[in-house]
Design an enzyme around this catalytic site. Structure first.
Site, short mmCIF file in Angstrom:
data_model
loop_
_atom_site.label_atom_id
_atom_site.label_comp_id
_atom_site.label_asym_id
_atom_site.label_seq_id
_atom_site.Cartn_x
_atom_site.Cartn_y
_atom_site.Cartn_z
N ASP A 205 0.83 -1.19 0.00
CA ASP A 205 0.00 0.00 0.00
C ASP A 205 0.87 1.26 0.00
O ASP A 205 1.93 1.28 -0.64
CB ASP A 205 -0.94 -0.03 1.21
CG ASP A 205 -2.28 0.61 0.89
OD1 ASP A 205 -2.37 1.84 0.94
OD2 ASP A 205 -3.23 -0.13 0.58
N HIS B 80 -3.38 5.86 3.71
CA HIS B 80 -4.20 4.71 3.32
C HIS B 80 -3.64 3.41 3.90
O HIS B 80 -4.38 2.60 4.48
CB HIS B 80 -4.27 4.65 1.79
CG HIS B 80 -5.30 3.71 1.25
ND1 HIS B 80 -5.01 2.40 0.92
CD2 HIS B 80 -6.60 3.90 0.95
CE1 HIS B 80 -6.10 1.82 0.45
NE2 HIS B 80 -7.09 2.70 0.45
N SER C 274 -11.13 -1.20 -0.19
CA SER C 274 -9.82 -1.32 0.46
C SER C 274 -9.96 -1.51 1.96
O SER C 274 -9.12 -2.15 2.60
CB SER C 274 -8.96 -0.07 0.20
OG SER C 274 -8.57 0.00 -1.14
#
Length: 294
Positions: free
Chosen positions: A29, A61, A237
């Site tokens: 990520d 994120h 996600s």
């Protein structure tokens, strides 16, 4: 995270002393920030963007996802598998963009790592995605990489992507027949489960049902990049790491399970209660059922 832990009935594992201990989870990520809740959980870090040696996350994120999987430090957030360890691969930049080549290299490096070490990475959480029929050669390489990792004993999970609600909107590598693809629910009710409007849907071009599993992915609160900070994010996600954490708990109970055996247990325990029959997937995962089916 409290509502998520309640939704999956995480206490069914915790009462048995199962917290994901001994399981190493790779997160591909935007990186990982050494948040209070992640202290002692970060086992490794590799930066494919700027080649920095120390863990960081200039987007947030990856830290958010890592918190969902395994936060278990001294702060307020409790991840699904607070006893697991995290291996962060930064393959996305501060804008959340990256090169498929970097993702493939990270996957290959993880496979190579496992060949050299006894403490192996058992789970790979991937939120990188590209639409079907886009850049076919790169897509082919990405699929080959994740499927090779699967064959080498790593349970690979990918997001269905946020390009729904039309058919054929699952992103790659989530279209792979082998790996586990996760979509997002808006509702956390056990009697009504609605797929998020944005969640990618199958079937794939090969008529494979995708995603297999759907979990809550809207308005999930997890770790931010600043010490003691928490942020709310939505997307497929956010649904993937819930399943990654669940699998970490399952593998902590029985480390001998292969990726195919893990996938079979998810299939056998999946629950479609309250779900529209038009939604083609296996359902959601309840740890009470998963651990009893196993």
């Amino acid at each position: 995270m409290e509502r998520i832990l309640k939704y999956i009935h995480a206490s069914a594992a915790y009462r048995q002393g199962i917290f994901g201990q001994g399981i190493l989870v790779a997160v591909l990520d935007t990186g990982i920030s050494p948040h209070t809740d992640l202290q002692g959980r970060i086992a490794g870090f590799r930066d494919y963007i700027r080649q920095r040696p120390q863990p960081y996350d200039d987007n947030g994120h990856g830290t958010h996802i890592s918190g969902i999987i395994g936060a278990g430090g001294k702060g307020a957030i409790h991840g699904v598998a607070p006893g697991c360890y995290l291996w962060s691969c930064k393959v996305l930049d501060k804008n959340g963009n990256g090169k498929i080549q970097d993702t493939c290299q990270a996957v290959e490096d993880i496979v190579a790592y496992n060949q050299r070490h006894t403490q192996k990475i058992r789970i790979m959480n991937i939120s990188v995605g590209m639409l079907e029929r886009v850049q076919p050669e790169l897509q082919k390489r990405l699929l080959q990489c994740v499927e090779r990792a699967w064959d080498q004993g790593i349970v690979v999970l990918a997001a269905a992507g946020n390009n729904g609600p039309g058919e054929h909107t699952v992103t790659s590598p989530g279209i792979s027949k082998k790996i586990i693809t996760v979509g997002s629910l808006d509702s956390c009710s056990e009697t009504r489960r609605e797929l998020s409007l944005y969640s990618g849907r199958g079937p794939t071009a090969s008529c494979v049902v995708k995603p297999e599993i759907v979990m809550p992915g809207t308005d999930i609160i997890s770790c931010g990049t600043r010490q003691g900070s928490y942020v709310k994010k939505s997307g497929t996600s956010m649904a993937v790491p819930i399943v990654s954490g669940i699998i970490a708990l399952l593998l902590s109970k029985d480390p001998s399970l292969t990726p195919n055996e893990v996938k079979l247990q998810l299939y056998r325990s999946a629950d479609r209660t309250g779900m529209d029959r038009r939604i083609k997937c296996w359902g959601t995962i309840d740890l009470r059922k998963l651990l009893s089916v196993y």
